[in-house]
Enzyme design. Sequence first.
Site, short mmCIF file in Angstrom:
data_model
loop_
_atom_site.label_atom_id
_atom_site.label_comp_id
_atom_site.label_asym_id
_atom_site.label_seq_id
_atom_site.Cartn_x
_atom_site.Cartn_y
_atom_site.Cartn_z
N HIS A 258 0.85 -1.20 0.00
CA HIS A 258 0.00 0.00 0.00
C HIS A 258 0.87 1.23 0.00
O HIS A 258 1.93 1.24 0.63
CB HIS A 258 -0.93 0.02 1.23
CG HIS A 258 -2.07 0.97 1.07
ND1 HIS A 258 -1.98 2.29 1.44
CD2 HIS A 258 -3.30 0.79 0.54
CE1 HIS A 258 -3.13 2.88 1.15
NE2 HIS A 258 -3.94 2.01 0.60
N GLU A 316 -7.67 -5.20 -0.27
CA GLU A 316 -8.22 -5.92 -1.42
C GLU A 316 -8.17 -7.44 -1.26
O GLU A 316 -9.01 -8.15 -1.78
CB GLU A 316 -7.48 -5.52 -2.71
CG GLU A 316 -7.48 -4.03 -3.00
CD GLU A 316 -8.84 -3.48 -3.37
OE1 GLU A 316 -9.86 -4.06 -2.97
OE2 GLU A 316 -8.88 -2.44 -4.05
N1 ACO Z 1 3.88 -7.52 -5.06
C1 ACO Z 1 5.20 -7.51 -5.34
N2 ACO Z 1 5.98 -6.44 -5.22
C2 ACO Z 1 5.41 -5.31 -4.80
C3 ACO Z 1 4.03 -5.24 -4.49
C4 ACO Z 1 3.25 -6.41 -4.62
N3 ACO Z 1 1.95 -6.42 -4.36
N4 ACO Z 1 3.73 -3.97 -4.10
C5 ACO Z 1 4.87 -3.27 -4.18
N5 ACO Z 1 5.88 -4.09 -4.59
C6 ACO Z 1 7.26 -3.72 -4.78
C7 ACO Z 1 7.48 -2.93 -6.05
O1 ACO Z 1 7.73 -3.78 -7.15
C8 ACO Z 1 8.68 -2.08 -5.67
O2 ACO Z 1 9.81 -2.91 -5.77
P1 ACO Z 1 11.24 -2.25 -6.18
O3 ACO Z 1 11.60 -1.35 -5.04
O4 ACO Z 1 12.12 -3.44 -6.31
O5 ACO Z 1 11.03 -1.51 -7.45
C9 ACO Z 1 8.44 -1.78 -4.19
O6 ACO Z 1 7.62 -2.86 -3.71
C10 ACO Z 1 7.73 -0.46 -3.94
O7 ACO Z 1 6.64 -0.38 -4.83
P2 ACO Z 1 5.91 0.95 -5.23
O8 ACO Z 1 5.19 0.76 -6.52
O9 ACO Z 1 6.84 2.11 -5.11
O10 ACO Z 1 4.91 1.09 -4.05
P3 ACO Z 1 3.64 1.98 -4.05
O11 ACO Z 1 3.52 2.45 -2.68
O12 ACO Z 1 3.61 3.01 -5.11
O13 ACO Z 1 2.53 0.91 -4.46
C11 ACO Z 1 0.61 -0.32 -4.66
C12 ACO Z 1 1.38 0.67 -3.81
C13 ACO Z 1 0.34 0.31 -6.04
C14 ACO Z 1 -0.73 -0.62 -4.00
C15 ACO Z 1 1.44 -1.61 -4.82
O14 ACO Z 1 1.77 -2.16 -3.55
C16 ACO Z 1 0.76 -2.67 -5.70
O15 ACO Z 1 0.85 -2.60 -6.92
N6 ACO Z 1 0.07 -3.68 -5.07
C17 ACO Z 1 -0.63 -4.67 -5.81
C18 ACO Z 1 -1.98 -4.12 -6.30
C19 ACO Z 1 -2.97 -3.93 -5.17
O16 ACO Z 1 -3.11 -4.77 -4.28
N7 ACO Z 1 -3.72 -2.80 -5.24
C20 ACO Z 1 -4.73 -2.43 -4.25
C21 ACO Z 1 -4.22 -1.38 -3.32
S1 ACO Z 1 -5.37 -1.02 -2.03
C22 ACO Z 1 -6.42 0.15 -2.67
O17 ACO Z 1 -6.11 0.89 -3.54
C23 ACO Z 1 -7.80 0.25 -2.15
#
Ligand code: ACO
Length: 380
Positions: A258, A316
Site C-alpha cells: 500500500h 483488497e
Molecule cells: N507484489 C510484489 N511487489 C510489490 C508489491 C506487490 N503487491 N507492491 C509493491 N511491490 C514492490 C514494487 O515492485 C517495488 O519494488 P522495487 O523497489 O524493487 O522496485 C516496491 O515494492 C515499492 O513499490 P511501489 O510501486 O513504489 O509502491 P507503491 O507504494 O507506489 O505501491 C501499490 C502501492 C500500487 C498498491 C502496490 O503495492 C501494488 O501494486 N500492489 C498490488 C496491487 C494492489 O493490491 N492494489 C490495491 C491497493 S489497495 C487500494 O487501492 C484500495
Amino acid sequence: MTGTQIRSGLDGVIAAETRISRVDGDAGELVIAGYPLEAIADRATFEEMVYLLWHDALPTPGQLKMFAKELTTGRDISTSSIALLAAAAKYRTPAMEALLMAAATLHLQTPPVAENAMAHALSIVGHLPTLTAAYSRLLDGRDPIAARSDLGHAANYLYMLTGWDPTAEKIRALETYLCTVADHGLNASTFTARVIVSTRSDMLSAVVGAIGALKGPLHGGAPGPALEMILEIGSADRAESYLRRALERGERLMGFGHRIYKVRDPRADVLAEAASRLYQTEGDRQFYALALEIERIALRLLDEYKPGRRLHTNVEFYTALLLHGVGLPPHLFAPTFTLGRVAGWIAHCMEQQRIDRLIRPQSLYVGARDRRWVPVEERE
Ligand code: ACO
C-alpha cells in the site's frame, strides 16, 4: 521555478483539510469522522455510515429512519439506463465500464443539485446498486429485478442480484465491507471527485469521474485478480512455487502492499475478522483456509524478494475473501467497492463545495524550447 521539487505521485502533499477521515499510514490507523474504523465498521449500518460522513454526526433513531427512507426513494432506474446496460452486456463490457456509462445516465433522473443537493446525493447512492445488480443479471442473460423499499441498502442490493432474501450473516458481512471502504482520505478517486466539483460541476459528474479513477488495477481493481490468484493456485502445496514464479517474473501479488500503510492496513484487519465470522456459517471453509495459507506464504516471500519494502496484506485481499463468501462473483468486486466509496466521494464533494476553491496545481515544463515552425512539405 528553478529548484522546484516535483512530487510526481503527489506523495506527502497535503491538498485539503477534511473532517471526513484520517489515514495514519505509520501507525496503521484509519479514523472515520472521529471513530476508529474498528469501532464502527462492524456496528454501523451502511445508512448510518453515509449519514455520519455527510453530517459529521451519527443520526438519532428518528433521523436514521427518515434518512434510510429517503435513500429508498431513489432506487428505480429508468428504461434508458436499462437499455444502455443491455447494450453493454451484449458486448460483455467489463462491469466497471458498464457502471461508469450507466452512472452517467442518472443525469436523466437525478434531481438537479441546484434544486436540492441532498436529494441529488441520495439519488446517486440509491441508484448505483440497482445499476450494478441489473448489469450483473443482464450479463447472465437474466432480467433485472426491481428494487424493494422494505429492505436496507445492503440487503436490497443482494436481493436484486439473486431474487432471494439474503441471510442476516451475509447482510452484516456486506454492511461491514461497505462501511470499511466508505472513505479513505484523499485517495485517487476521491481526489478526482474533489477536482471535478471544485470547477463547480455537479456531484454526479464527480462520481462518474471517480468511478473512472477507481477502476484502475492500482486502486479498486485488485480484489478480482486477488481472488483469481487464490483460485488458480487451488491447493496449499502449489502456493509457494506459484508465488515464487510470479515474483521472479517481476509481477505484483494482488492484495499486498500500500502506498500509505507501511505497518498494517486496518481495513484488512476489520475485513479479516468479518470474513472469519462469515465463513463460520456461510461459504466454502476449505477455500477460506487455503486463502489464509496463501497469505502467510505470500507475506514470507514478499519479505524475501522485496526486503525493507514493508509489504503487508491490503484491503483488497480480504475484500476478495469476504465478497466471495457473500456470494458475489469477481466481476462485481470493484463495482461493489464503488457502492461503498460513493458515500465518501459525496462527503468530499460537499466539503469541497463549502470551500469553493478551484483545484489547479502547476506543472514544470521540461519539453523543447525555441522550436521553429517548418511547413509540412519541408519536414523530413
Ligand atoms: N507484489 C510484489 N511487489 C510489490 C508489491 C506487490 N503487491 N507492491 C509493491 N511491490 C514492490 C514494487 O515492485 C517495488 O519494488 P522495487 O523497489 O524493487 O522496485 C516496491 O515494492 C515499492 O513499490 P511501489 O510501486 O513504489 O509502491 P507503491 O507504494 O507506489 O505501491 C501499490 C502501492 C500500487 C498498491 C502496490 O503495492 C501494488 O501494486 N500492489 C498490488 C496491487 C494492489 O493490491 N492494489 C490495491 C491497493 S489497495 C487500494 O487501492 C484500495
